[in-house]
Write a protein that holds these residues in place. Structure first.
Motif, PDB file in Angstrom:
ATOM      1  N   LYS A  25       0.822  -1.214   0.000  1.00 42.40           N
ATOM      2  CA  LYS A  25       0.000   0.000   0.000  1.00 42.40           C
ATOM      3  C   LYS A  25       0.856   1.263   0.000  1.00 42.40           C
ATOM      4  O   LYS A  25       0.489   2.270  -0.637  1.00 42.40           O
ATOM      5  CB  LYS A  25      -0.909  -0.012   1.224  1.00 42.40           C
ATOM      6  CG  LYS A  25      -1.884   1.156   1.294  1.00 42.40           C
ATOM      7  CD  LYS A  25      -2.810   1.030   2.492  1.00 42.40           C
ATOM      8  CE  LYS A  25      -3.807   2.186   2.548  1.00 42.40           C
ATOM      9  NZ  LYS A  25      -4.718   2.067   3.718  1.00 42.40           N
ATOM     10  N   TYR A  26       1.976   1.208   0.714  1.00 39.24           N
ATOM     11  CA  TYR A  26       2.849   2.384   0.827  1.00 39.24           C
ATOM     12  C   TYR A  26       4.197   2.108   0.169  1.00 39.24           C
ATOM     13  O   TYR A  26       5.253   2.309   0.763  1.00 39.24           O
ATOM     14  CB  TYR A  26       3.041   2.764   2.294  1.00 39.24           C
ATOM     15  CG  TYR A  26       1.763   3.203   2.974  1.00 39.24           C
ATOM     16  CD1 TYR A  26       1.313   4.511   2.860  1.00 39.24           C
ATOM     17  CD2 TYR A  26       1.007   2.310   3.734  1.00 39.24           C
ATOM     18  CE1 TYR A  26       0.140   4.920   3.478  1.00 39.24           C
ATOM     19  CE2 TYR A  26      -0.169   2.708   4.355  1.00 39.24           C
ATOM     20  CZ  TYR A  26      -0.601   4.011   4.225  1.00 39.24           C
ATOM     21  OH  TYR A  26      -1.762   4.407   4.833  1.00 39.24           O
ATOM     22  N   SER A  27       4.169   1.631  -1.052  1.00 34.17           N
ATOM     23  CA  SER A  27       5.414   1.356  -1.773  1.00 34.17           C
ATOM     24  C   SER A  27       6.128   2.672  -2.068  1.00 34.17           C
ATOM     25  O   SER A  27       5.508   3.740  -2.117  1.00 34.17           O
ATOM     26  CB  SER A  27       5.123   0.626  -3.081  1.00 34.17           C
ATOM     27  OG  SER A  27       4.472   1.487  -3.993  1.00 34.17           O
ATOM     28  N   LEU A  28       7.422   2.592  -2.286  1.00 33.20           N
ATOM     29  CA  LEU A  28       8.198   3.797  -2.562  1.00 33.20           C
ATOM     30  C   LEU A  28       7.745   4.471  -3.854  1.00 33.20           C
ATOM     31  O   LEU A  28       7.825   5.697  -3.986  1.00 33.20           O
ATOM     32  CB  LEU A  28       9.686   3.453  -2.621  1.00 33.20           C
ATOM     33  CG  LEU A  28      10.340   3.175  -1.262  1.00 33.20           C
ATOM     34  CD1 LEU A  28      11.744   2.645  -1.443  1.00 33.20           C
ATOM     35  CD2 LEU A  28      10.362   4.439  -0.411  1.00 33.20           C
ATOM     36  N   ASN A  29       7.273   3.681  -4.793  1.00 28.26           N
ATOM     37  CA  ASN A  29       6.743   4.284  -6.024  1.00 28.26           C
ATOM     38  C   ASN A  29       5.549   5.189  -5.738  1.00 28.26           C
ATOM     39  O   ASN A  29       5.283   6.142  -6.477  1.00 28.26           O
ATOM     40  CB  ASN A  29       6.317   3.179  -7.001  1.00 28.26           C
ATOM     41  CG  ASN A  29       7.501   2.593  -7.743  1.00 28.26           C
ATOM     42  OD1 ASN A  29       8.434   3.301  -8.088  1.00 28.26           O
ATOM     43  ND2 ASN A  29       7.465   1.293  -7.979  1.00 28.26           N
ATOM     44  N   GLU A  30       4.821   4.883  -4.655  1.00 23.73           N
ATOM     45  CA  GLU A  30       3.618   5.644  -4.307  1.00 23.73           C
ATOM     46  C   GLU A  30       3.905   6.820  -3.383  1.00 23.73           C
ATOM     47  O   GLU A  30       3.236   7.852  -3.460  1.00 23.73           O
ATOM     48  CB  GLU A  30       2.593   4.712  -3.640  1.00 23.73           C
ATOM     49  CG  GLU A  30       2.095   3.588  -4.532  1.00 23.73           C
ATOM     50  CD  GLU A  30       1.279   4.103  -5.710  1.00 23.73           C
ATOM     51  OE1 GLU A  30       0.633   5.156  -5.567  1.00 23.73           O
ATOM     52  OE2 GLU A  30       1.299   3.453  -6.769  1.00 23.73           O
ATOM     53  N   ILE A  31       4.888   6.668  -2.487  1.00 23.41           N
ATOM     54  CA  ILE A  31       5.051   7.685  -1.436  1.00 23.41           C
ATOM     55  C   ILE A  31       6.334   8.504  -1.534  1.00 23.41           C
ATOM     56  O   ILE A  31       6.523   9.444  -0.761  1.00 23.41           O
ATOM     57  CB  ILE A  31       4.991   7.026  -0.032  1.00 23.41           C
ATOM     58  CG1 ILE A  31       6.204   6.113   0.207  1.00 23.41           C
ATOM     59  CG2 ILE A  31       3.689   6.258   0.141  1.00 23.41           C
ATOM     60  CD1 ILE A  31       6.277   5.560   1.612  1.00 23.41           C
ATOM     61  N   ALA A  32       7.207   8.164  -2.477  1.00 18.89           N
ATOM     62  CA  ALA A  32       8.493   8.870  -2.540  1.00 18.89           C
ATOM     63  C   ALA A  32       8.479  10.034  -3.520  1.00 18.89           C
ATOM     64  O   ALA A  32       9.534  10.546  -3.885  1.00 18.89           O
ATOM     65  CB  ALA A  32       9.612   7.896  -2.906  1.00 18.89           C
TER      66      ALA A  32
END
Length: 481
Positions: A149-156
């Protein structure tokens, strides 16, 4: 086979009366006493593992604990209990078959049953340490959910503040889980808390790279961004029961060691290896982490070439015989790809279906690019490769691009070569990863570049990329001049 039992004998001075009947009774009592001590000590220093494996595709299970150097296999699934010697304190075992793996919480005397049904993608583990086993399984499940849910692709892709907030949300459920299970072993809770910290640190290490990739600019990072690193004690060897801890530690130790600062992968991995000596005081942990570096270098950066000193040093200091054997096997696997060895011959097909053999090119220096149309890093090298082809045009150097696309994608490969106007010799194997060429050259990741001299001898089984213009030019000019 069940493990050998350790016998502890307590010597007791017994005065035997001058009576044969009494002497017989006392001797029997002494034997019984020894047997009781034997059973008690054995129980205290082992765990019993039962198996209920109804999946015929699982011939055996690997049981291991790298910290205490416990390695064994279970292949007898006929109901006979497997008795495994363990330490005096609680710890973690990993049960594994191929990519299927799970953790088991163990304490001396524990009773464990490993269940696996055909078609199931998980082990179902029953444990006399029920609260701990359930917590461990639920923790891993919640961490997997949070990481997706909070992958680096999503949150970085946001500011440092936004990223920190996303991380706090990421660990809400696992922190809540630990708070709700204070009845479980405090040792286990402590280990799982450390895994959260390790995961957070690893995310922070990779944040700048992901941000720059997504936003095409460098992020603004405060001086306190990495302060979490101080919360992770790399001397706590029990944390290294878990694979994610090893990954986080290597990421943390690798921060500040940037590939761009080194001429090639060998120098880069050598620098990372050196950091372990500088920052990890516990020799057991250092051994585990050094094994990881060596394994990555061999498998993903062209084998043993240039890394012989580190490998030899490791083989001298390593206490874990299993890791030593693994490295020795890797060295043997790459022995035929040393500098100066005859390059393994191979055959592939051009777009017109004509065969091209490597041996046909003898008399020319050959630079080989192993790639595929689906490989992003491979495609990123194409402009640099074209530039080098132009620079050395007309000289005794042949550029050969070997595609390992699937046979079903042959037309896609042909069209790509035409559309991108790719130069040099363009050929494609017809077995993808199973091609003789990929197995002979131990190719497990692409792009991979290989340099062969005019006599057909290997210059490097993992040559510099064309985008590394300094190292590439130095290598080629050394051959041509």
């Amino acid at each position: 086979m069940p493990a050998k039992k350790k016998l502890q004998i307590h010597f007791v001075q017994i005065k035997i009366l001058n009576n044969s009947h009494l002497e017989l009774i006392m001797n029997k009592l002494l034997i019984l006493l020894i047997a009781i001590v034997f059973v008690a000590c054995d129980k205290e220093n082992t765990v019993t593992i039962n198996t209920n494996i109804s999946d015929p595709e699982v011939p055996q299970l690997l049981i291991m604990n790298e910290v205490e150097m416990i390695f064994d296999t279970i292949s007898d699934f006929n109901g006979t209990p497997f008795v495994l010697p363990v330490g005096e304190k609680p710890s973690i075992l990993k049960v594994q078959f191929g990519r299927l793996a799970d953790y088991i919480y163990i304490s001396p005397g524990a009773e464990i049953t490993i269940n696996k049904e055909r078609g199931s993608r998980v082990f179902n583990i029953e444990n006399s340490n029920d609260a701990e086993q359930k917590l461990l399984a639920e923790f891993d499940k919640q961490m997997d959910i949070a990481s997706a849910k909070y992958s680096l692709n999503e949150i970085a892709n946001g500011s440092e503040e936004d990223f920190e907030h996303a991380l706090s949300l990421k660990y809400e459920e696992v922190n809540k889980l630990l708070a709700e299970h204070q009845d479980a072993s405090q040792d286990l809770i402590s280990w799982l808390e450390a895994r959260i910290i390790a995961n957070k640190i690893e995310s922070k290490v990779y944040y700048p790279d992901y941000y720059e990739y997504i936003k095409k600019e460098e992020p603004v990072i405060s001086a306190d961004f990495y302060k979490t690193e101080n919360d992770l004690d790399l001397s706590r060897k029990e944390l290294f029961y878990f694979d994610d801890m090893k990954s986080a530690a290597l990421s943390l130790l690798g921060r500040g060691v940037n590939f761009e600062d080194y001429e090639d992968f060998t120098e880069y991995y050598a620098a990372r290896y050196k950091v372990i000596d500088e920052r990890v005081e516990n020799p057991e942990i250092a051994e585990i982490l050094k094994f990881g570096i060596i394994n990555d270098k061999i498998n993903y950066a062209g084998g043993i070439q240039g890394f012989e000193d580190q490998i030899n040093e490791y083989l001298k200091i390593a206490k874990d015989p299993n890791k030593k054997i693994a490295i020795e096997n890797q060295v043997a696997k790459w022995a035929h790809l040393k500098k100066g060895a005859v390059a393994p011959d191979f055959t592939a097909l051009t777009r017109d279906g004509e065969e091209v053999k490597l041996s046909d090119l003898k008399g020319k220096h050959v630079y080989i690019d192993v790639w595929a149309t689906w490989c992003g890093p491979c495609l990123a090298e194409i402009p640099s490769l074209k530039s080098m082809e132009e620079k050395y045009h007309g000289q005794n150097l042949e550029f050969v691009s070997v595609s390992i696309d699937k046979e079903s994608d042959r037309e896609k490969w042909k069209n790509f070569v035409m559309e991108k106007d790719l130069k040099g010799i363009q050929i494609m194997t017809n077995e993808a990863w199973q091609a003789k060429m990929t197995t002979d050259y131990n190719i497990s990741g692409i792009p991979r570049f290989i340099m062969i001299d005019e006599n057909g001898a290997l210059v490097s089984a993992d040559a510099p990329r064309p985008s590394n213009t300094v190292s590439f030019t130095k290598m080629v000019d050394g051959l041509l001049n």
